[in-house]
Design a protein around this motif. Structure first.
Motif, PDB file in Angstrom:
ATOM      1  N   SER A  63      44.190 -25.831  43.503  1.00 21.21           N
ATOM      2  CA  SER A  63      44.561 -25.739  42.278  1.00 21.21           C
ATOM      3  C   SER A  63      45.623 -24.765  41.962  1.00 21.21           C
ATOM      4  O   SER A  63      45.594 -23.776  42.602  1.00 21.21           O
ATOM      5  N   PHE A  64      46.531 -25.237  40.996  1.00 20.61           N
ATOM      6  CA  PHE A  64      47.950 -24.194  40.864  1.00 20.61           C
ATOM      7  C   PHE A  64      47.464 -23.988  39.603  1.00 20.61           C
ATOM      8  O   PHE A  64      47.038 -24.462  38.457  1.00 20.61           O
ATOM      9  N   LYS A  65      47.839 -22.600  39.038  1.00 18.21           N
ATOM     10  CA  LYS A  65      47.731 -21.839  37.625  1.00 18.21           C
ATOM     11  C   LYS A  65      49.164 -21.241  37.526  1.00 18.21           C
ATOM     12  O   LYS A  65      49.677 -20.231  38.346  1.00 18.21           O
ATOM     13  N   ARG A  66      49.716 -21.139  36.291  1.00 15.44           N
ATOM     14  CA  ARG A  66      50.907 -20.597  36.115  1.00 15.44           C
ATOM     15  C   ARG A  66      50.244 -19.197  35.259  1.00 15.44           C
ATOM     16  O   ARG A  66      49.381 -19.430  34.367  1.00 15.44           O
ATOM     17  N   VAL A  67      50.810 -17.950  35.434  1.00  7.64           N
ATOM     18  CA  VAL A  67      50.477 -16.963  34.937  1.00  7.64           C
ATOM     19  C   VAL A  67      51.748 -16.100  34.190  1.00  7.64           C
ATOM     20  O   VAL A  67      52.937 -16.285  34.671  1.00  7.64           O
ATOM     21  N   PRO A  68      51.712 -15.394  33.232  1.00  8.13           N
ATOM     22  CA  PRO A  68      52.473 -14.703  32.389  1.00  8.13           C
ATOM     23  C   PRO A  68      53.198 -13.512  33.503  1.00  8.13           C
ATOM     24  O   PRO A  68      52.748 -13.072  34.595  1.00  8.13           O
ATOM     25  N   PRO A  69      54.446 -13.175  33.029  1.00  6.16           N
ATOM     26  CA  PRO A  69      55.474 -12.362  33.773  1.00  6.16           C
ATOM     27  C   PRO A  69      54.446 -11.012  34.102  1.00  6.16           C
ATOM     28  O   PRO A  69      54.832 -10.150  35.096  1.00  6.16           O
ATOM     29  N   ASP A  70      53.704 -10.432  33.190  1.00  5.36           N
ATOM     30  CA  ASP A  70      53.024  -9.247  33.249  1.00  5.36           C
ATOM     31  C   ASP A  70      51.664  -9.143  34.018  1.00  5.36           C
ATOM     32  O   ASP A  70      51.016  -8.230  34.016  1.00  5.36           O
ATOM     33  N   TYR A  71      51.539 -10.327  34.695  1.00  6.52           N
ATOM     34  CA  TYR A  71      50.307 -10.633  35.300  1.00  6.52           C
ATOM     35  C   TYR A  71      49.899  -9.460  36.424  1.00  6.52           C
ATOM     36  O   TYR A  71      48.784  -8.800  36.262  1.00  6.52           O
ATOM     37  N   PHE A 195      36.222 -20.436  47.837  1.00  5.90           N
ATOM     38  CA  PHE A 195      37.324 -20.970  47.197  1.00  5.90           C
ATOM     39  C   PHE A 195      37.873 -19.756  46.528  1.00  5.90           C
ATOM     40  O   PHE A 195      37.327 -19.000  45.633  1.00  5.90           O
ATOM     41  N   PHE A 196      39.003 -19.408  47.128  1.00  3.41           N
ATOM     42  CA  PHE A 196      39.647 -18.135  46.730  1.00  3.41           C
ATOM     43  C   PHE A 196      41.202 -18.484  46.355  1.00  3.41           C
ATOM     44  O   PHE A 196      41.858 -19.446  46.515  1.00  3.41           O
ATOM     45  N   TRP A 197      41.791 -17.351  45.640  1.00  2.19           N
ATOM     46  CA  TRP A 197      43.285 -17.281  45.096  1.00  2.19           C
ATOM     47  C   TRP A 197      44.264 -16.470  45.835  1.00  2.19           C
ATOM     48  O   TRP A 197      43.994 -15.603  46.147  1.00  2.19           O
ATOM     49  N   LEU A 198      45.496 -16.884  45.940  1.00  3.23           N
ATOM     50  CA  LEU A 198      46.249 -16.168  46.605  1.00  3.23           C
ATOM     51  C   LEU A 198      47.872 -16.758  45.913  1.00  3.23           C
ATOM     52  O   LEU A 198      47.757 -17.652  45.052  1.00  3.23           O
ATOM     53  N   GLY A 199      48.920 -16.193  46.366  1.00  2.23           N
ATOM     54  CA  GLY A 199      50.333 -16.600  45.842  1.00  2.23           C
ATOM     55  C   GLY A 199      50.535 -18.114  46.024  1.00  2.23           C
ATOM     56  O   GLY A 199      49.970 -18.657  46.955  1.00  2.23           O
ATOM     57  N   GLY A 200      51.380 -18.408  45.166  1.00  9.33           N
ATOM     58  CA  GLY A 200      51.488 -19.883  45.217  1.00  9.33           C
ATOM     59  C   GLY A 200      53.045 -20.366  45.270  1.00  9.33           C
ATOM     60  O   GLY A 200      53.513 -21.499  45.067  1.00  9.33           O
ATOM     61  N   GLY A 201      53.856 -19.452  45.818  1.00  4.91           N
ATOM     62  CA  GLY A 201      55.472 -19.906  46.143  1.00  4.91           C
ATOM     63  C   GLY A 201      56.229 -19.459  45.057  1.00  4.91           C
ATOM     64  O   GLY A 201      57.258 -19.497  45.376  1.00  4.91           O
ATOM     65  N   GLU A 202      55.609 -19.010  43.964  1.00  2.00           N
ATOM     66  CA  GLU A 202      56.494 -18.521  42.706  1.00  2.00           C
ATOM     67  C   GLU A 202      55.972 -17.107  42.315  1.00  2.00           C
ATOM     68  O   GLU A 202      54.671 -17.153  42.437  1.00  2.00           O
ATOM     69  N   VAL A 203      56.583 -16.342  41.920  1.00  2.00           N
ATOM     70  CA  VAL A 203      56.177 -15.144  41.261  1.00  2.00           C
ATOM     71  C   VAL A 203      54.925 -15.295  40.196  1.00  2.00           C
ATOM     72  O   VAL A 203      53.963 -14.606  40.238  1.00  2.00           O
ATOM     73  N   ASP A 204      55.277 -16.372  39.489  1.00  2.00           N
ATOM     74  CA  ASP A 204      54.088 -16.323  38.339  1.00  2.00           C
ATOM     75  C   ASP A 204      53.233 -17.788  38.631  1.00  2.00           C
ATOM     76  O   ASP A 204      52.554 -18.353  37.737  1.00  2.00           O
ATOM     77  N   LEU A 205      53.118 -17.931  39.990  1.00  2.00           N
ATOM     78  CA  LEU A 205      52.094 -19.358  40.242  1.00  2.00           C
ATOM     79  C   LEU A 205      51.285 -18.902  41.333  1.00  2.00           C
ATOM     80  O   LEU A 205      51.441 -17.998  42.161  1.00  2.00           O
ATOM     81  N   LYS A 206      49.932 -19.307  40.852  1.00  2.00           N
ATOM     82  CA  LYS A 206      48.844 -18.750  41.901  1.00  2.00           C
ATOM     83  C   LYS A 206      48.179 -20.346  42.456  1.00  2.00           C
ATOM     84  O   LYS A 206      47.981 -21.110  41.683  1.00  2.00           O
ATOM     85  N   LEU A 207      47.617 -20.200  43.582  1.00  2.00           N
ATOM     86  CA  LEU A 207      47.249 -21.299  44.209  1.00  2.00           C
ATOM     87  C   LEU A 207      45.698 -20.809  44.614  1.00  2.00           C
ATOM     88  O   LEU A 207      45.446 -19.876  45.254  1.00  2.00           O
ATOM     89  N   GLY A 208      44.415 -21.740  44.034  1.00  2.00           N
ATOM     90  CA  GLY A 208      43.324 -21.598  44.350  1.00  2.00           C
ATOM     91  C   GLY A 208      43.076 -22.697  45.605  1.00  2.00           C
ATOM     92  O   GLY A 208      43.538 -23.982  45.384  1.00  2.00           O
ATOM     93  N   ILE A 209      42.392 -22.337  46.383  1.00  2.00           N
ATOM     94  CA  ILE A 209      42.120 -23.224  47.758  1.00  2.00           C
ATOM     95  C   ILE A 209      40.751 -23.169  48.477  1.00  2.00           C
ATOM     96  O   ILE A 209      40.181 -21.988  48.396  1.00  2.00           O
ATOM     97  N   ARG A 210      40.297 -24.029  48.728  1.00  2.00           N
ATOM     98  CA  ARG A 210      38.904 -24.271  49.696  1.00  2.00           C
ATOM     99  C   ARG A 210      39.098 -23.566  50.702  1.00  2.00           C
ATOM    100  O   ARG A 210      39.804 -24.167  51.592  1.00  2.00           O
ATOM    101  N   THR A 211      38.234 -22.586  51.021  1.00  2.00           N
ATOM    102  CA  THR A 211      38.613 -21.798  52.437  1.00  2.00           C
ATOM    103  C   THR A 211      38.356 -22.787  53.585  1.00  2.00           C
ATOM    104  O   THR A 211      39.137 -22.748  54.603  1.00  2.00           O
ATOM    105  N   SER A 212      37.346 -23.530  53.678  1.00  2.00           N
ATOM    106  CA  SER A 212      37.177 -24.285  54.808  1.00  2.00           C
ATOM    107  C   SER A 212      38.443 -25.207  55.097  1.00  2.00           C
ATOM    108  O   SER A 212      38.656 -25.457  56.175  1.00  2.00           O
ATOM    109  N   GLN A 213      38.824 -25.877  53.977  1.00  2.00           N
ATOM    110  CA  GLN A 213      40.018 -26.775  54.030  1.00  2.00           C
ATOM    111  C   GLN A 213      41.285 -26.112  54.696  1.00  2.00           C
ATOM    112  O   GLN A 213      41.980 -26.599  55.422  1.00  2.00           O
ATOM    113  N   LEU A 214      41.425 -25.061  54.106  1.00  2.00           N
ATOM    114  CA  LEU A 214      42.576 -24.046  54.407  1.00  2.00           C
ATOM    115  C   LEU A 214      42.682 -23.604  56.094  1.00  2.00           C
ATOM    116  O   LEU A 214      43.522 -23.723  56.742  1.00  2.00           O
ATOM    117  N   ILE A 215      41.357 -23.291  56.431  1.00  2.00           N
ATOM    118  CA  ILE A 215      41.179 -22.987  58.031  1.00  2.00           C
ATOM    119  C   ILE A 215      41.568 -24.051  58.629  1.00  2.00           C
ATOM    120  O   ILE A 215      42.065 -23.972  59.865  1.00  2.00           O
TER     121      ILE A 215
END
Length: 228
Positions: A63-71, A195-215
Protein backbone atom coordinates in the motif's frame (compact mmCIF):
# COMPACT_ATOMS: atom_id res chain seq x y z
CA UNK A 1 -40.99 3.08 38.29
CA UNK A 2 -37.67 1.21 38.14
CA UNK A 3 -38.09 0.70 34.38
CA UNK A 4 -38.71 4.43 33.89
CA UNK A 5 -35.58 5.32 35.89
CA UNK A 6 -33.50 2.83 33.90
CA UNK A 7 -34.78 4.32 30.64
CA UNK A 8 -33.96 7.84 31.83
CA UNK A 9 -30.47 6.72 32.85
CA UNK A 10 -29.84 5.28 29.37
CA UNK A 11 -30.94 8.54 27.74
CA UNK A 12 -28.68 10.57 30.02
CA UNK A 13 -25.71 8.29 29.28
CA UNK A 14 -26.23 8.63 25.54
CA UNK A 15 -26.44 12.42 25.84
CA UNK A 16 -23.23 12.58 27.87
CA UNK A 17 -21.42 10.43 25.32
CA UNK A 18 -22.60 12.67 22.47
CA UNK A 19 -21.50 15.82 24.36
CA UNK A 20 -18.12 14.26 25.09
CA UNK A 21 -17.61 13.36 21.43
CA UNK A 22 -18.54 16.87 20.32
CA UNK A 23 -16.15 18.43 22.84
CA UNK A 24 -13.33 16.14 21.75
CA UNK A 25 -13.80 17.06 18.11
CA UNK A 26 -13.22 20.74 18.92
CA UNK A 27 -10.22 20.32 21.22
CA UNK A 28 -7.00 21.16 19.34
CA UNK A 29 -4.45 18.38 19.75
CA UNK A 30 -0.79 19.24 20.23
CA UNK A 31 1.45 17.86 17.48
CA UNK A 32 -1.58 16.34 15.78
CA UNK A 33 -0.60 15.37 12.23
CA UNK A 34 -2.59 16.49 9.27
CA UNK A 35 -4.44 13.84 7.36
CA UNK A 36 -2.63 11.18 5.35
CA UNK A 37 -4.17 10.18 2.06
CA UNK A 38 -3.90 6.72 0.59
CA UNK A 39 -2.76 7.13 -2.96
CA UNK A 40 -4.40 5.75 -6.03
CA UNK A 41 -2.19 3.88 -8.45
CA UNK A 42 -2.37 6.76 -10.92
CA UNK A 43 -1.35 9.35 -8.33
CA UNK A 44 2.24 9.71 -9.58
CA UNK A 45 4.63 8.06 -11.98
CA UNK A 46 6.53 6.71 -8.96
CA UNK A 47 3.49 4.90 -7.59
CA UNK A 48 2.67 3.48 -10.99
CA UNK A 49 6.24 2.35 -11.64
CA UNK A 50 6.80 0.74 -8.25
CA UNK A 51 3.35 -0.88 -8.25
CA UNK A 52 4.13 -2.45 -11.61
CA UNK A 53 7.50 -3.73 -10.38
CA UNK A 54 5.93 -5.24 -7.27
CA UNK A 55 3.03 -6.93 -9.03
CA UNK A 56 5.30 -8.25 -11.77
CA UNK A 57 7.30 -9.97 -9.04
CA UNK A 58 4.24 -11.46 -7.30
CA UNK A 59 4.15 -8.89 -4.51
CA UNK A 60 0.45 -8.13 -4.10
CA UNK A 61 0.10 -7.10 -0.47
CA UNK A 62 1.34 -3.51 -0.42
CA UNK A 63 0.00 0.00 0.00
CA UNK A 64 1.15 3.56 -0.73
CA UNK A 65 0.24 6.51 1.46
CA UNK A 66 0.96 10.18 0.95
CA UNK A 67 2.17 12.16 3.99
CA UNK A 68 2.37 15.93 4.62
CA UNK A 69 5.66 17.87 4.25
CA UNK A 70 6.19 18.08 8.03
CA UNK A 71 5.91 14.30 8.50
CA UNK A 72 9.53 13.94 9.60
CA UNK A 73 8.98 16.52 12.33
CA UNK A 74 6.35 14.31 13.97
CA UNK A 75 7.11 11.92 16.82
CA UNK A 76 7.14 8.25 15.83
CA UNK A 77 3.81 7.70 17.56
CA UNK A 78 2.14 10.27 15.29
CA UNK A 79 3.71 8.69 12.20
CA UNK A 80 2.48 5.28 13.35
CA UNK A 81 -1.07 6.56 13.75
CA UNK A 82 -1.03 8.38 10.42
CA UNK A 83 0.03 5.28 8.52
CA UNK A 84 -2.12 2.91 10.57
CA UNK A 85 0.97 0.88 11.51
CA UNK A 86 0.62 -1.66 14.33
CA UNK A 87 3.52 -0.11 16.29
CA UNK A 88 6.40 2.34 15.98
CA UNK A 89 8.64 -0.69 15.46
CA UNK A 90 6.92 -1.21 12.11
CA UNK A 91 8.33 2.11 10.82
CA UNK A 92 11.54 1.45 8.88
CA UNK A 93 14.02 3.18 6.60
CA UNK A 94 16.47 2.23 3.85
CA UNK A 95 20.02 3.58 4.08
CA UNK A 96 22.86 3.27 1.59
CA UNK A 97 26.22 2.18 3.00
CA UNK A 98 29.62 2.28 1.35
CA UNK A 99 32.53 -0.01 2.16
CA UNK A 100 35.27 2.57 2.60
CA UNK A 101 37.99 -0.08 2.95
CA UNK A 102 37.04 -2.21 -0.06
CA UNK A 103 39.98 -3.21 -2.32
CA UNK A 104 40.55 -0.96 -5.34
CA UNK A 105 39.17 -3.74 -7.54
CA UNK A 106 35.78 -3.53 -5.81
CA UNK A 107 34.07 -0.53 -7.38
CA UNK A 108 30.46 -1.60 -7.92
CA UNK A 109 27.71 -3.99 -6.77
CA UNK A 110 28.39 -6.88 -9.17
CA UNK A 111 29.43 -9.22 -6.32
CA UNK A 112 26.71 -9.16 -3.67
CA UNK A 113 29.00 -10.97 -1.23
CA UNK A 114 31.66 -8.29 -1.56
CA UNK A 115 29.91 -5.18 -2.84
CA UNK A 116 31.15 -1.61 -2.70
CA UNK A 117 27.66 -0.57 -1.58
CA UNK A 118 24.79 -2.10 0.41
CA UNK A 119 21.29 -0.93 1.25
CA UNK A 120 20.33 -1.73 4.83
CA UNK A 121 16.69 -1.67 5.97
CA UNK A 122 16.35 -0.99 9.70
CA UNK A 123 13.72 0.21 12.15
CA UNK A 124 13.56 3.83 13.26
CA UNK A 125 13.40 2.57 16.83
CA UNK A 126 16.66 0.61 16.52
CA UNK A 127 20.31 1.61 16.44
CA UNK A 128 22.20 0.30 13.42
CA UNK A 129 25.22 -1.87 14.26
CA UNK A 130 27.83 -1.56 11.51
CA UNK A 131 30.13 -4.01 13.28
CA UNK A 132 27.49 -6.74 12.98
CA UNK A 133 27.34 -6.22 9.20
CA UNK A 134 31.12 -6.24 9.02
CA UNK A 135 31.25 -9.57 10.84
CA UNK A 136 28.50 -10.97 8.63
CA UNK A 137 30.28 -10.05 5.39
CA UNK A 138 33.55 -11.47 6.70
CA UNK A 139 31.81 -14.77 7.46
CA UNK A 140 29.91 -14.67 4.17
CA UNK A 141 33.23 -14.71 2.36
CA UNK A 142 34.51 -17.57 4.53
CA UNK A 143 37.33 -15.45 5.84
CA UNK A 144 38.92 -15.18 2.38
CA UNK A 145 38.87 -11.38 2.69
CA UNK A 146 40.53 -9.72 5.66
CA UNK A 147 38.03 -8.30 8.13
CA UNK A 148 39.76 -4.92 7.94
CA UNK A 149 38.61 -4.74 4.30
CA UNK A 150 35.03 -4.28 5.50
CA UNK A 151 34.20 -0.89 6.93
CA UNK A 152 30.58 0.11 6.30
CA UNK A 153 29.72 3.78 6.59
CA UNK A 154 26.79 5.94 5.52
CA UNK A 155 27.25 6.85 1.87
CA UNK A 156 27.28 10.57 0.96
CA UNK A 157 23.82 11.82 0.02
CA UNK A 158 24.82 12.54 -3.57
CA UNK A 159 26.19 8.99 -3.92
CA UNK A 160 23.00 7.53 -2.48
CA UNK A 161 20.88 9.55 -4.90
CA UNK A 162 23.03 8.61 -7.89
CA UNK A 163 22.91 4.88 -7.07
CA UNK A 164 19.25 4.57 -6.08
CA UNK A 165 17.59 7.33 -8.06
CA UNK A 166 15.92 8.50 -4.84
CA UNK A 167 16.68 11.59 -2.77
CA UNK A 168 16.96 12.08 0.99
CA UNK A 169 14.04 10.54 2.94
CA UNK A 170 12.75 8.95 -0.27
CA UNK A 171 15.10 5.95 -0.55
CA UNK A 172 13.45 2.57 -0.90
CA UNK A 173 14.90 -0.82 -1.76
CA UNK A 174 12.34 -1.26 -4.56
CA UNK A 175 13.07 -0.17 -8.14
CA UNK A 176 16.51 1.27 -7.46
CA UNK A 177 18.55 2.65 -10.34
CA UNK A 178 21.38 0.29 -9.37
CA UNK A 179 20.95 -3.32 -8.28
CA UNK A 180 22.43 -2.83 -4.81
CA UNK A 181 22.46 -5.85 -2.47
CA UNK A 182 19.96 -5.43 0.36
CA UNK A 183 20.47 -6.30 4.02
CA UNK A 184 17.24 -6.62 6.00
CA UNK A 185 17.54 -6.37 9.75
CA UNK A 186 16.37 -9.59 11.39
CA UNK A 187 14.27 -7.61 13.87
CA UNK A 188 11.96 -6.57 11.02
CA UNK A 189 11.43 -10.19 9.99
CA UNK A 190 10.28 -10.96 13.54
CA UNK A 191 7.62 -8.22 13.60
CA UNK A 192 3.99 -9.21 14.17
CA UNK A 193 2.07 -8.66 12.01
CA UNK A 194 4.57 -9.05 9.17
CA UNK A 195 3.67 -5.85 7.33
CA UNK A 196 5.95 -2.84 7.74
CA UNK A 197 6.39 0.68 6.32
CA UNK A 198 9.39 2.22 4.57
CA UNK A 199 10.20 4.95 2.07
CA UNK A 200 8.19 4.95 -1.15
CA UNK A 201 10.45 6.65 -3.67
CA UNK A 202 9.31 10.22 -2.91
CA UNK A 203 9.86 12.28 0.23
CA UNK A 204 6.15 12.41 1.05
CA UNK A 205 5.33 8.87 -0.07
CA UNK A 206 5.37 5.79 2.17
CA UNK A 207 5.19 2.15 1.16
CA UNK A 208 3.69 -0.53 3.36
CA UNK A 209 4.54 -4.09 2.37
CA UNK A 210 4.16 -7.71 3.47
CA UNK A 211 7.56 -8.80 4.80
CA UNK A 212 7.43 -12.35 3.45
CA UNK A 213 6.57 -11.14 -0.06
CA UNK A 214 9.34 -8.55 -0.01
CA UNK A 215 11.88 -11.18 1.03
CA UNK A 216 10.80 -13.53 -1.73
CA UNK A 217 11.16 -10.72 -4.27
CA UNK A 218 14.45 -9.00 -3.39
CA UNK A 219 16.18 -11.95 -1.68
CA UNK A 220 17.94 -9.83 0.93
CA UNK A 221 20.59 -10.92 3.37
CA UNK A 222 18.80 -11.19 6.71
CA UNK A 223 21.17 -10.05 9.42
CA UNK A 224 20.79 -9.16 13.08
CA UNK A 225 22.35 -5.72 12.74
CA UNK A 226 20.67 -3.43 15.24
CA UNK A 227 20.08 -2.87 18.93
CA UNK A 228 17.32 -1.04 20.76
Amino acid sequence: MEEALASLERVQTQLLERISNLEHSYIPQQNAPSSVAETSETDTDTVTRLSTILRTNDVVDFSFKRVPPDYYDWPLEARRDALGAPSIDHLCKSIVLVNTQAPSSVIDCSDRKNSKYYVVVVQYTARFNAEAVRNFLYSLNNGSIAKKKFNLRLAPEETSTELTGYGHNAVTCIGMKTDIPVILDEAIVKLTPDFFWLGGGEVDLKLGIRTSQLIRFINPFIVSCSSN
